[in-house]
Design a protein around this motif. Structure first.
Motif, PDB file in Angstrom:
ATOM      1  N   ASN A 233     -35.977   0.797  19.422  1.00 53.34           N
ATOM      2  CA  ASN A 233     -36.402  -0.138  18.377  1.00 53.34           C
ATOM      3  C   ASN A 233     -37.754  -0.780  18.677  1.00 53.34           C
ATOM      4  OD1 ASN A 233     -34.013   0.212  16.788  1.00 53.34           O
ATOM      5  ND2 ASN A 233     -32.923  -1.086  18.251  1.00 53.34           N
ATOM      6  N   LEU A 234     -38.214  -0.615  19.914  1.00 55.46           N
ATOM      7  CA  LEU A 234     -39.563  -1.068  20.303  1.00 55.46           C
ATOM      8  C   LEU A 234     -40.490   0.137  20.470  1.00 55.46           C
ATOM      9  CD1 LEU A 234     -38.698  -3.799  22.974  1.00 55.46           C
ATOM     10  CD2 LEU A 234     -39.334  -4.138  20.565  1.00 55.46           C
ATOM     11  N   LYS A 235     -40.162   1.208  19.737  1.00 56.97           N
ATOM     12  CA  LYS A 235     -40.930   2.449  19.806  1.00 56.97           C
ATOM     13  C   LYS A 235     -41.000   2.981  21.241  1.00 56.97           C
ATOM     14  CE  LYS A 235     -43.619   1.475  15.658  1.00 56.97           C
ATOM     15  NZ  LYS A 235     -44.962   1.364  15.034  1.00 56.97           N
ATOM     16  N   TRP A 236     -39.856   2.876  21.927  1.00 58.93           N
ATOM     17  CA  TRP A 236     -39.646   3.430  23.253  1.00 58.93           C
ATOM     18  C   TRP A 236     -40.496   2.771  24.332  1.00 58.93           C
ATOM     19  CZ3 TRP A 236     -35.292   5.792  23.792  1.00 58.93           C
ATOM     20  CH2 TRP A 236     -34.740   6.496  22.709  1.00 58.93           C
ATOM     21  N   GLN A 237     -40.868   1.513  24.138  1.00 55.75           N
ATOM     22  CA  GLN A 237     -41.467   0.730  25.209  1.00 55.75           C
ATOM     23  C   GLN A 237     -40.353   0.029  25.996  1.00 55.75           C
ATOM     24  OE1 GLN A 237     -44.708   0.833  26.010  1.00 55.75           O
ATOM     25  NE2 GLN A 237     -45.130   2.196  24.270  1.00 55.75           N
ATOM     26  N   TYR A 238     -40.670  -0.410  27.211  1.00 58.76           N
ATOM     27  CA  TYR A 238     -39.692  -1.118  28.035  1.00 58.76           C
ATOM     28  C   TYR A 238     -39.698  -2.609  27.692  1.00 58.76           C
ATOM     29  CZ  TYR A 238     -40.023   3.087  30.947  1.00 58.76           C
ATOM     30  OH  TYR A 238     -40.027   4.372  31.397  1.00 58.76           O
ATOM     31  N   PRO A 239     -38.571  -3.165  27.312  1.00 59.94           N
ATOM     32  CA  PRO A 239     -38.515  -4.620  27.105  1.00 59.94           C
ATOM     33  C   PRO A 239     -38.785  -5.346  28.422  1.00 59.94           C
ATOM     34  CG  PRO A 239     -36.571  -3.520  26.194  1.00 59.94           C
ATOM     35  CD  PRO A 239     -37.281  -2.512  27.027  1.00 59.94           C
ATOM     36  N   LYS A 240     -39.304  -6.536  28.333  1.00 61.24           N
ATOM     37  CA  LYS A 240     -39.628  -7.302  29.538  1.00 61.24           C
ATOM     38  C   LYS A 240     -38.382  -7.579  30.375  1.00 61.24           C
ATOM     39  CE  LYS A 240     -43.876  -9.508  27.906  1.00 61.24           C
ATOM     40  NZ  LYS A 240     -44.568 -10.783  27.588  1.00 61.24           N
ATOM     41  N   GLU A 241     -37.257  -7.809  29.699  1.00 62.18           N
ATOM     42  CA  GLU A 241     -36.042  -8.087  30.464  1.00 62.18           C
ATOM     43  C   GLU A 241     -35.585  -6.865  31.269  1.00 62.18           C
ATOM     44  OE1 GLU A 241     -34.800  -7.498  26.079  1.00 62.18           O
ATOM     45  OE2 GLU A 241     -36.408  -8.465  27.222  1.00 62.18           O
ATOM     46  N   GLU A 242     -35.935  -5.669  30.794  1.00 64.64           N
ATOM     47  CA  GLU A 242     -35.639  -4.459  31.573  1.00 64.64           C
ATOM     48  C   GLU A 242     -36.595  -4.342  32.755  1.00 64.64           C
ATOM     49  OE1 GLU A 242     -33.205  -1.939  31.245  1.00 64.64           O
ATOM     50  OE2 GLU A 242     -32.270  -3.491  30.011  1.00 64.64           O
ATOM     51  N   LEU A 243     -37.878  -4.555  32.506  1.00 61.29           N
ATOM     52  CA  LEU A 243     -38.856  -4.486  33.594  1.00 61.29           C
ATOM     53  C   LEU A 243     -38.595  -5.555  34.647  1.00 61.29           C
ATOM     54  CD1 LEU A 243     -42.129  -3.773  31.568  1.00 61.29           C
ATOM     55  CD2 LEU A 243     -40.901  -2.178  33.061  1.00 61.29           C
ATOM     56  N   ASP A 244     -38.000  -6.653  34.238  1.00 58.48           N
ATOM     57  CA  ASP A 244     -37.698  -7.722  35.191  1.00 58.48           C
ATOM     58  C   ASP A 244     -36.711  -7.274  36.267  1.00 58.48           C
ATOM     59  OD1 ASP A 244     -39.415  -9.651  34.194  1.00 58.48           O
ATOM     60  OD2 ASP A 244     -37.930 -10.484  32.813  1.00 58.48           O
ATOM     61  N   LYS A 245     -35.980  -6.197  36.028  1.00 54.36           N
ATOM     62  CA  LYS A 245     -35.095  -5.657  37.061  1.00 54.36           C
ATOM     63  C   LYS A 245     -35.881  -5.255  38.308  1.00 54.36           C
ATOM     64  CE  LYS A 245     -31.827  -3.684  33.677  1.00 54.36           C
ATOM     65  NZ  LYS A 245     -31.286  -2.396  33.141  1.00 54.36           N
ATOM     66  N   LEU A 246     -37.181  -4.967  38.131  1.00 58.93           N
ATOM     67  CA  LEU A 246     -38.015  -4.571  39.267  1.00 58.93           C
ATOM     68  C   LEU A 246     -38.299  -5.737  40.197  1.00 58.93           C
ATOM     69  CD1 LEU A 246     -40.625  -2.329  37.384  1.00 58.93           C
ATOM     70  CD2 LEU A 246     -38.620  -1.572  38.685  1.00 58.93           C
ATOM     71  N   ARG A 247     -38.014  -6.948  39.765  1.00 61.67           N
ATOM     72  CA  ARG A 247     -38.245  -8.126  40.617  1.00 61.67           C
ATOM     73  C   ARG A 247     -37.212  -8.213  41.744  1.00 61.67           C
ATOM     74  NH1 ARG A 247     -42.028 -11.187  37.970  1.00 61.67           N
ATOM     75  NH2 ARG A 247     -42.152 -10.907  35.703  1.00 61.67           N
ATOM     76  N   ASP A 248     -36.100  -7.530  41.584  1.00 58.65           N
ATOM     77  CA  ASP A 248     -35.045  -7.553  42.596  1.00 58.65           C
ATOM     78  C   ASP A 248     -35.550  -6.864  43.866  1.00 58.65           C
ATOM     79  OD1 ASP A 248     -32.799  -7.301  44.186  1.00 58.65           O
ATOM     80  OD2 ASP A 248     -31.501  -6.578  42.563  1.00 58.65           O
ATOM     81  N   PRO A 249     -35.598  -7.546  45.000  1.00 55.02           N
ATOM     82  CA  PRO A 249     -36.111  -6.930  46.232  1.00 55.02           C
ATOM     83  C   PRO A 249     -35.284  -5.751  46.722  1.00 55.02           C
ATOM     84  CG  PRO A 249     -35.127  -9.090  46.675  1.00 55.02           C
ATOM     85  CD  PRO A 249     -35.216  -8.962  45.192  1.00 55.02           C
ATOM     86  N   LYS A 250     -34.060  -5.600  46.206  1.00 59.28           N
ATOM     87  CA  LYS A 250     -33.262  -4.433  46.579  1.00 59.28           C
ATOM     88  C   LYS A 250     -33.846  -3.145  46.016  1.00 59.28           C
ATOM     89  CE  LYS A 250     -28.838  -6.914  46.874  1.00 59.28           C
ATOM     90  NZ  LYS A 250     -27.471  -7.029  46.278  1.00 59.28           N
ATOM     91  N   VAL A 251     -34.606  -3.256  44.923  1.00 60.35           N
ATOM     92  CA  VAL A 251     -35.208  -2.073  44.299  1.00 60.35           C
ATOM     93  C   VAL A 251     -36.428  -1.672  45.117  1.00 60.35           C
ATOM     94  CG1 VAL A 251     -36.303  -1.141  42.242  1.00 60.35           C
ATOM     95  CG2 VAL A 251     -34.361  -2.715  42.022  1.00 60.35           C
ATOM     96  N   LYS A 252     -36.320  -0.557  45.831  1.00 57.08           N
ATOM     97  CA  LYS A 252     -37.391  -0.132  46.735  1.00 57.08           C
ATOM     98  C   LYS A 252     -38.493   0.634  46.012  1.00 57.08           C
ATOM     99  CE  LYS A 252     -35.476  -1.485  50.689  1.00 57.08           C
ATOM    100  NZ  LYS A 252     -35.009  -0.470  51.652  1.00 57.08           N
TER     101      LYS A 252
END
Length: 549
Positions: A233-252
């Protein structure tokens, strides 16, 4: 059809493709009326290719053969030798003048001039490297990439992947056997150098090219996966709340394909900026960007340009130049990168293990850059002395790069964009949806199209029919019917991480009339669902085809 639907649903989309092809070929062979040849829109191998740099390749080969024959001219048994650098530029000018009307010669003369006058490289050194390379008469030296070849390809990467974005520092390139080899080498070296270990968490930009979904779960890696989900629905862009998952330090690490496969859109400027802001807070985050489709986008900027020290770039020449059989790709890494920094910070036990791993190829293994570890690991370290992409492949890669760099008007690129966008228009018009309704936007690349059942149902007959359709349509069964009845092969969106019923259509490998036929076949199947909907509901029956604005 002997396959159960449950078994088919468990297959990778590329394995399911083989089943669909056999089904389509078999049914086409049985029916044999006109226009029933199998149409395979399931694979992204383009049916177009760049001719000019190929003509140049073959003419360069003939010149190189003349250079080789000069060394042992007294032997009549077909023995040649290595080319000689002295006065090679003068001999090339004679060769070019004698063959001035032959296809490829004008391009080669222009390439030599461009290398000398625009890139500031020595023309004789260039010709010598190209002749020795195209003859395949020596091991790749340096093994990572031939010296001038790396400089020229780096200019191409800057032009296509970085563009006008500010990028001052230098990067290194490793020439590899296409994007798939790049993926294999990178996953392996990240693990071998303890940058990613069993049980570590990585993020995937979904939907994504299927191997990125499958490799992390293999026994060699066993990574935990967090999906960063693009929103249709955002023309296949990443919503900010999805990109915010990258803030988790567990994500290497964060792996993405940009422009996306199969969504076929590039990251917009807002997303690039937002990811950069996250990286500023998380300077340890490793990013792998697979940018094979970037050359089809308008004003493309890679995340390699905006987050250079964190990003590993993968680029393949396969799609843009129609060169899947050549197996040409590069891995790019900034010379000041977090990979080398993280290796230097490993504990003593791991550093000791890596010292032992690379001790046979470097007097100071601890100073070995990650990109050179990639090269060594690609040949199990012990065979590092024979590492490197074959030199004729590197020569063709250089000629492709020069062809694009010399095309200052972007004529080749413009033609390809127009070609695939006309095909998209033909597909959607045959389905019954106007091109504008196909959600075209400035970030669209159009190499693939996603036929989303929900979207099609809503555009054609409204929300109620769309809701009914997605609960009644089995996409795998629908794809099998397309193959069996219409002899059309598409790939399931589910196999790329798309969560709703859809099929991926490659817009690169068939002709415009073929996409019209695919569109009509999809339309016919949806019309059958309309009939079923009318039978099962008490509402006013829907007409067979009515576009909802």
């Amino acid at each position: 059809m002997d396959h159960s639907m449950d078994n088919l649903k468990s297959l990778s989309p590329f394995e399911l493709k083989d089943v669909l092809i056999k089904t389509a070929e078999g049914s086409a062979a049985v029916s044999r009326p006109a226009n029933t040849s199998m149409l395979n829109a399931g694979r992204g191998n383009p049916n177009f290719l760049a001719t000019v740099p190929r003509y140049g390749f073959f003419q360069l080969g003939l010149f190189a053969m003349r250079e080789s024959e000069r060394s042992f001219a007294y032997l009549p048994e077909g023995v040649g030798g290595f080319p000689k650098r002295e006065q090679i530029e003068e001999r090339f000018e004679i060769f070019a003048r004698d063959n001035k009307n032959v296809d490829g010669i004008s391009f080669l003369r222009g390439a030599v001039s461009f290398v000398r006058d625009q890139l500031g490289l020595d023309a004789s050194d260039f010709l010598y490297e190209m002749c020795e390379g195209i003859l395949g008469s020596n091991y790749p030296v340096p093994d990572r990439m031939l010296s001038l070849s790396e400089e020229i390809v780096a200019h191409y990467i800057r032009h296509e992947m970085i563009g006008e974005h500010p990028y001052i520092d230098e990067f290194d390139l490793f020439a590899v056997e296409g994007g798939t080899a790049a993926m294999t080498y990178i996953f392996n070296s990240l693990r071998a150098n303890y940058l990613l270990e069993h049980g570590d968490t990585i993020a995937l930009g979904a939907p994504i090219f299927t191997p990125y979904l499958e490799i992390p779960h293999m026994s060699d890696y066993q990574f935990k996966v967090v999906n960063i989900n693009a929103d249709k629905n955002l023309k296949w862009q990443y919503p900010k709340e999805e990109l915010d998952k990258l803030r988790d330090p567990k994500v290497k690490a964060f792996f993405l394909v940009n422009p996306a496969n199969p969504a076929s859109v590039k990251l917009d400027n807002e997303s690039l900026a937002y990811i950069s802001s996250i990286v500023a807070e998380r300077p340890d985050l490793i990013i792998l960007t697979d940018d094979v489709y970037g050359t089809f986008a308008d004003q493309f900027v890679s995340i390699f340009a905006t987050c250079p020290k964190n990003t590993i770039l993968v680029y393949s020449y396969s799609k843009y130049f129609g060169a899947t059989g050549w197996r040409l790709g590069v891995i790019g890494i900034h010379r000041d990168n977090i990979l080398d920094a993280q290796i230097a910070k490993l504990d003593e036990q791991k550093r000791t293990a890596l010292h032992a791993r690379y001790a046979s190829i470097a007097p100071e293994p601890s100073s070995l850059k990650f990109i050179d570890r990639l090269v060594a690991d690609s040949r199990s370290v012990a065979l590092n002395h024979t590492a490197g992409l074959s030199t004729p492949q590197q020569v063709q890669m250089v000629l492709f790069s020069l062809f694009a760099l010399m095309d200052t008007a972007d004529s080749y690129k413009t033609v390809l964009k127009r070609l695939i966008r006309h095909r998209k228009r033909a597909l959607y018009r045959a389905i019954g949806i106007g091109f504008g309704d196909a959600e075209d936007d400035i970030n669209s690349v159009d190499y693939y199209a996603i036929l989303d059942l929900e979207l099609l149902g809503e555009r054609i007959h409204g929300r109620k029919f769309a809701d009914w359709l997605i609960t009644h349509a089995d996409m795998t069964a629908l794809l099998m019917r397309l193959a069996h009845e219409a002899h059309v092969v598409l790939l399931p969106g589910r196999g790329f991480g798309i969560q709703h019923p859809s099929g991926r259509v490659s817009l690169a490998n068939l002709n415009e009339a073929d996409y019209k036929r695919i569109g009509k076949a999809v339309r016919a199947l949806i019309e059958e669902y309309v009939e079923q909907f009318n039978k099962e509901t008490a509402d006013k029956p829907l007409s067979k085809w009515k576009i909802v604005k």
